[in-house]
Design an enzyme around this catalytic site. Structure first.
Site, PDB file in Angstrom:
ATOM      1  N   GLY A 171       0.822  -1.203   0.000  1.00 52.90           N
ATOM      2  CA  GLY A 171       0.000   0.000   0.000  1.00 52.90           C
ATOM      3  C   GLY A 171       0.852   1.247   0.000  1.00 52.90           C
ATOM      4  N   ASN A 172       0.225   2.385   0.245  1.00 55.26           N
ATOM      5  CA  ASN A 172       0.949   3.651   0.312  1.00 55.26           C
ATOM      6  C   ASN A 172       0.325   4.528   1.389  1.00 55.26           C
ATOM      7  OD1 ASN A 172      -1.236   5.281  -0.991  1.00 55.26           O
ATOM      8  ND2 ASN A 172      -0.706   4.020  -2.769  1.00 55.26           N
TER       9      ASN A 172
END
Length: 437
Positions: A227-228
């Protein structure tokens, strides 16, 4: 700049004292107009000491100076912080029973209101309707933050930090100057000149707008994902601003939107880049805003069960990545294949597409250098370049954004400012690009 600082009766009134100091230390001339209830929380001596001016709440003091009219007429900016549910309702209804509400009615300058109240009050349909009414008349509403409220309660409704309100207020004042001066954003009388008017709330009325938001999650196994740091706040702000302007909004998001926003838009929940791609390409909106932080890569294989750590074995699994589709570029190609540009010479297309670029700058160039290259590469109509980094933009309520338009060398820089203000500036630009119906 002559600022009227309205303070209403909420526990967050003490933060207004800090906001007052930010304004006065920057050299602004500030007149504090508290309500009678506000003085129950912070007394008149505090406001007078910090502003250097006497304060009053009613319209029958210093009558010869007609303060209930003069304050609003002479102000360059009116800020109400905190703005309680009561004063929002009075302002929306045009009531004038004290000095603050009469000032709001006579203000011919930008008006900024920072609501603060318990979550239930903020989310109540009456409050949301009042906020929408005030926005439709040009007021800037600084969305409340989420966090600790009075007592043990937590949730949406907390007054934003004073520096966030200050940034929003100064940005609104600057925007008012660009749009023709004192009438822009005010809740009172206007000159009636078309060039002085702000973009109306219905500028996107009848248009379909699709906004994406949040960071995609690319599964590794049933437990883990890549993810980020995206919080989705920029997308939330854009979707809310589009709805305020009368658009039919579809919100494709990996995040849970705020309850008040979810009631006003059509929410499509996704998780991965491939799911977001399917949702975006299946739609044909008048305006597409790709604010989501879409992962560039995903694992080429997703394990059916959780990948176990073998005790006594120091090795780690090797995860092979493959590229995700470029949703923005595909949307542009789809648009260009389906629709003929209505005015190629002016770079206006039948479907307006907005891309985002999160940039840090590097040895090869600064943020704008990389943003211009991406705009040319993607072929979208507008590119929003965000300056990102540790503690910058991601997860924050404020940001700095550069708005670039295809076919133009001009750059509109907004910020540091609340993301709601950046969203408004972006939609001002988009409204100019959407062909008339």
């Amino acid at each position: 700049m002559r600022i009227v600082l309205g303070v209403t009766g909420g526990i967050a009134a003490y933060k207004a004292a800090l906001l007052l100091r930010l304004f006065t230390e920057a050299g602004h001339d500030v007149t504090v107009v508290p309500t009678a209830s506000a003085l129950e929380f912070v007394g008149a001596p505090t406001w007078e000491a910090l502003s250097g001016k006497p304060v009053q709440t009613g319209v029958f003091e210093n009558v010869a100076q007609v303060p209930h009219v003069r304050l609003g007429q002479n102000a360059d900016l009116v800020v109400v912080a905190p703005a309680t549910a009561d004063v929002l309702a009075k302002a929306a209804a045009g009531m004038a029973n004290d000095l603050l509400t009469t000032t709001l009615l006579t203000a011919r300058c930008p008006v900024v209101m920072a609501p603060a109240m318990h979550t239930e009050m903020w989310l109540h349909p009456a409050t949301q309707a009042n906020v929408a009414t005030l926005r439709s008349r040009g007021a800037t509403i600084v969305e409340p933050a989420s966090g600790r409220l009075t007592g043990a309660d937590t949730g949406a409704g907390r007054l934003p930090d004073p520096d966030v309100i200050r940034d929003a207020a100064l940005a609104a004042a600057a925007s008012g100057e660009r749009r023709g001066g004192a009438t822009a954003g005010g809740l009172g009388e206007t000159t009636g000149r078309e060039e002085d008017a702000v973009t109306p709330s219905g500028a996107l009325a009848g248009r379909t707008v699709l906004v994406t938001a949040g960071g995609t999650r690319e599964a590794i196994d049933p437990v883990r994902y890549l993810g980020n740091r995206s919080s989705g706040k920029m997308g939330f702000a854009i979707a809310a601003a589009a709805a305020d302007r009368g658009a039919d909004v579809t919100f494709v998001t990996t995040m849970q939107p705020p309850a008040d926003l979810a009631q006003r838009v059509r929410v499509v929940s996704v998780e991965s880049a491939l799911q977001m791609r399917d949702a975006v390409l299946a739609a044909t909106p008048d305006v597409l805003v790709m604010a989501a932080a879409v992962a560039d890569f995903r694992p080429d294989h997703v394990a059916d069960a959780k990948i176990k750590k073998i005790h006594g074995d120091d090795s780690a699994p090797v995860i092979t990545l493959v590229r995700n589709p470029d949703i923005l570029a595909e949307a542009v190609r789809q648009r260009d294949a389906e629709l003929q540009p209505t005015a190629p010479s002016t770079n206006v297309s039948s479907r307006v597409i907005v891309g985002f670029a999160a940039e840090t700058g590097d040895a090869d160039g600064d943020v704008l250098h990389h943003a211009r290259a991406k705009l040319a590469r993607k072929g979208c109509d507008v590119l929003v370049a965000n300056e990102v980094g540790d503690g910058v933009t991601f997860g924050q309520d404020s940001s700095t954004a550069h708005l670039l338009r295809r076919g133009s060398d001009d750059v509109v820089t907004v910020g540091p400012a609340p993301k709601s203000h950046i969203a408004a500036a972006l939609l001002d630009l988009v409204a100019d690009l959407v062909p008339s119906q």
